[in-house]
Scaffold this active site. Structure first.
Site, PDB file in Angstrom:
ATOM      1  N   HIS A   1       0.872  -1.171   0.000  1.00  0.00           N
ATOM      2  CA  HIS A   1       0.000   0.000   0.000  1.00  0.00           C
ATOM      3  C   HIS A   1       0.917   1.232   0.000  1.00  0.00           C
ATOM      4  O   HIS A   1       2.007   1.189   0.592  1.00  0.00           O
ATOM      5  CB  HIS A   1      -0.837  -0.043   1.281  1.00  0.00           C
ATOM      6  CG  HIS A   1      -1.908   0.998   1.395  1.00  0.00           C
ATOM      7  ND1 HIS A   1      -1.639   2.297   1.731  1.00  0.00           N
ATOM      8  CD2 HIS A   1      -3.249   0.923   1.242  1.00  0.00           C
ATOM      9  CE1 HIS A   1      -2.768   2.981   1.789  1.00  0.00           C
ATOM     10  NE2 HIS A   1      -3.767   2.169   1.480  1.00  0.00           N
TER      11      HIS A   1
ATOM     12  N   ASP B   1       3.160  -4.018   8.183  1.00  0.00           N
ATOM     13  CA  ASP B   1       1.900  -3.321   7.969  1.00  0.00           C
ATOM     14  C   ASP B   1       0.782  -4.346   8.179  1.00  0.00           C
ATOM     15  O   ASP B   1       0.528  -5.186   7.314  1.00  0.00           O
ATOM     16  CB  ASP B   1       1.873  -2.737   6.555  1.00  0.00           C
ATOM     17  CG  ASP B   1       0.540  -2.070   6.223  1.00  0.00           C
ATOM     18  OD1 ASP B   1      -0.397  -2.172   7.033  1.00  0.00           O
ATOM     19  OD2 ASP B   1       0.451  -1.462   5.142  1.00  0.00           O
TER      20      ASP B   1
ATOM     21  N   GLN C   1      -4.396  -5.058   7.091  1.00  0.00           N
ATOM     22  CA  GLN C   1      -5.361  -6.008   6.537  1.00  0.00           C
ATOM     23  C   GLN C   1      -5.329  -7.359   7.247  1.00  0.00           C
ATOM     24  O   GLN C   1      -6.101  -8.249   6.905  1.00  0.00           O
ATOM     25  CB  GLN C   1      -5.120  -6.201   5.028  1.00  0.00           C
ATOM     26  CG  GLN C   1      -5.349  -4.945   4.207  1.00  0.00           C
ATOM     27  CD  GLN C   1      -6.791  -4.441   4.252  1.00  0.00           C
ATOM     28  OE1 GLN C   1      -7.714  -5.149   4.658  1.00  0.00           O
ATOM     29  NE2 GLN C   1      -6.998  -3.201   3.845  1.00  0.00           N
TER      30      GLN C   1
ATOM     31  N   LYS D   1     -10.367  -0.173  10.641  1.00  0.00           N
ATOM     32  CA  LYS D   1     -10.514  -1.428   9.881  1.00  0.00           C
ATOM     33  C   LYS D   1     -10.796  -2.604  10.814  1.00  0.00           C
ATOM     34  O   LYS D   1     -11.091  -3.701  10.371  1.00  0.00           O
ATOM     35  CB  LYS D   1      -9.254  -1.697   9.068  1.00  0.00           C
ATOM     36  CG  LYS D   1      -9.037  -0.670   7.951  1.00  0.00           C
ATOM     37  CD  LYS D   1      -7.803  -0.996   7.160  1.00  0.00           C
ATOM     38  CE  LYS D   1      -7.267   0.197   6.409  1.00  0.00           C
ATOM     39  NZ  LYS D   1      -7.798   0.337   5.053  1.00  0.00           N
TER      40      LYS D   1
ATOM     41  N   CYS E   1      -4.816   2.294  -3.559  1.00  0.00           N
ATOM     42  CA  CYS E   1      -3.527   2.818  -3.043  1.00  0.00           C
ATOM     43  C   CYS E   1      -2.395   1.817  -3.241  1.00  0.00           C
ATOM     44  O   CYS E   1      -1.487   1.722  -2.403  1.00  0.00           O
ATOM     45  CB  CYS E   1      -3.625   3.218  -1.571  1.00  0.00           C
ATOM     46  SG  CYS E   1      -4.860   4.477  -1.252  1.00  0.00           S
TER      47      CYS E   1
END
Ligand code: PMP
Length: 430
Positions: free
Chosen positions: A138, A215, A218, A241, A381
């Protein structure tokens, strides 16, 4: 989760009672932002109604109560991650958390430390050093590293994506070497849904003493996230999220790293002593949380963590694993539909991005919207990854804890109707 449990979960998300264009809302955009259960909305508003006050330093009752609520929230997040409280820093989102780490490393590289009790030089980057990312990041986990490279003279390198959509691990073994100081990688791709093989990548970075930045945007809502077990130095995610509020993100940093890094933002609530010439900073997390913190957001995020913990991340992951298979099996059967990264054998979460032969993603999204189905269109993104797949945009469907198999079937059926809707026949490209 049993279907009765999922029905119970659905009843707790007020937005799922909405209709869109005369259809019950089918929300398949959780990867962009998740919806919030009542307990999160209530926790935030109850805090504002009953306990709002500036934290720390206050001598009055409410200030104490607000401070306690804020630090309790930190403790809830720390337990969720299996880490210590001083290793959890609240930011405004994952983007800020990644910028914080990259910026602080840049400051350390400039020779400016964080005060007398720190050891920032150990983490400094210099010309000839390398920062390694992947081609599927991303932009939030790419651009801060581009900037850090520019500030320090280090070189940014990337692990390429293979045709099947997974990372080239042979190339990774070549790229990660003695010069590597940072490996920054996503836990789950926000385009393909594939889980990154950290068990293959992290040891490469460890062997050369590089920092590992994860990261987890997700993954946090879908998989158990244990930074210590994954052996990463930094893990970031966004509250919104994970069924929590917007305006709050989490930065986990290994204590040894956070204690050494200089601040990102400077101001009140982060210092021990200030003279007209200089300042001494508090240790983590206060060093990284100057200004009045995000109180109701932290309280709301803690409620979100308690919500997912009611079911357990392992059970959530198992349920969504079945949804992921259903989504993939359904989409691959639709003529003229290409799912990005479909041939990657890695495990995946229930998220898929598709390209429809002859139909622009935005038009496809419009057709789904007409049926009340919320999907995301664009490059999500991740422009370099879309370029790698030879497309400029895709349509993404992503599930959440409240998603039912029926909803996925409905969406797959709607996708199957898109080419016929535009008068395109089976297999006939435009
Ligand atoms: N990384 C990934 C993999 C993401 O999916 C996102 C959100 N789209 C981000 C980082 C950035 O999150 P935020 O916009 O909440 O900072």
């Amino acid at each position: 989760l049993t279907s009765a449990e999922i029905e119970g979960i659905r009843a707790r998300f007020p937005i799922l009672r909405r209709e869109v264009h005369g259809h019950p809302l089918v929300y398949l955009d959780s990867a962009a932002t998740a919806q919030k259960p009542d307990s999160v909305i209530d926790a935030e508003s109850d805090f504002v109604r009953t306990s709002n006050a500036a934290v720390n330093r206050g001598a009055h009752f409410l200030a104490g109560e607000a401070t306690e609520a804020y630090e309790d929230a930190r403790d809830t997040i720390a337990r969720f991650l299996g880490v210590d409280d001083n290793e959890v820093v609240f930011t405004s989102h994952a983007t800020e958390a990644l910028n914080l780490v990259a910026y602080a490393l840049g400051t350390a590289s400039s020779g400016r430390g964080a005060g007398s009790h720190t050891d920032a030089a150990r983490f400094a980057l210099h010309e000839g050093d390398e920062i390694v990312v992947t081609e599927l990041e991303h932009h939030a986990n790419l651009i801060p590293w581009q900037e850090l490279a520019a500030r320090t003279g280090a070189t940014l390198r990337y692990i390429p994506v293979l045709d099947h959509g997974g990372l080239d691990l042979d190339a990774a073994a070549e790229i990660i070497g003695e010069r590597t100081r940072v490996l920054a990688v996503t836990h789950v791709s926000n385009v393909t849904g594939a889980v990154t093989p950290l068990d293959r990548l992290v040891p490469l970075a460890r062997a050369v003493g590089a920092l590992v930045v994860l990261d987890a945007c997700q993954s946090a809502p879908h998989l158990p996230l244990r930074p210590r077990e994954l052996d990463v130095d930094v893990a970031v995610f966004s509250g919104h999220k994970l069924y929590g509020p917007t305006g709050i993100g989490v930065l986990y940093g290994r204590a040894e790293l956070l204690d050494a890094l200089p601040p990102f933002l400077y101001g009140g609530s982060m210092i021990t002593t200030v003279t007209m010439d200089r300042a001494e900073y508090l240790p983590s997390p206060q060093r990284f949380e100057p200004g009045t913190p995000r109180l109701s957001q932290a309280v709301g995020l803690a409620a979100a963590v308690r919500f997912v913990e009611e079911f357990g991340m392992a059970r959530i992951a198992a349920t969504e694993h079945a949804l992921a298979a259903r989504l993939l099996d359904g989409l691959v059967r639709v003529p003229g539909v290409r799912m990005l990264g479909v041939d990657n054998p890695a495990p995946r979460v229930a998220l898929a991005s598709i390209v429809i032969d002859g139909v622009h993603a935005h038009d496809a999204g419009q057709v789904l919207d007409d049926r009340g189905i919320a999907a995301r269109v664009g490059h999500h993104c991740a422009q370099p990854l879309h370029r790698r797949f030879g497309v400029s945009a895709s349509l993404r469907l992503s599930a959440g804890i409240h998603t039912t198999p029926d909803e996925l079937d409905l969406a797959i059926d709607a996708v199957a109707g898109i080419r016929p809707f535009f008068g395109l026949g089976e297999g006939a490209g435009a």
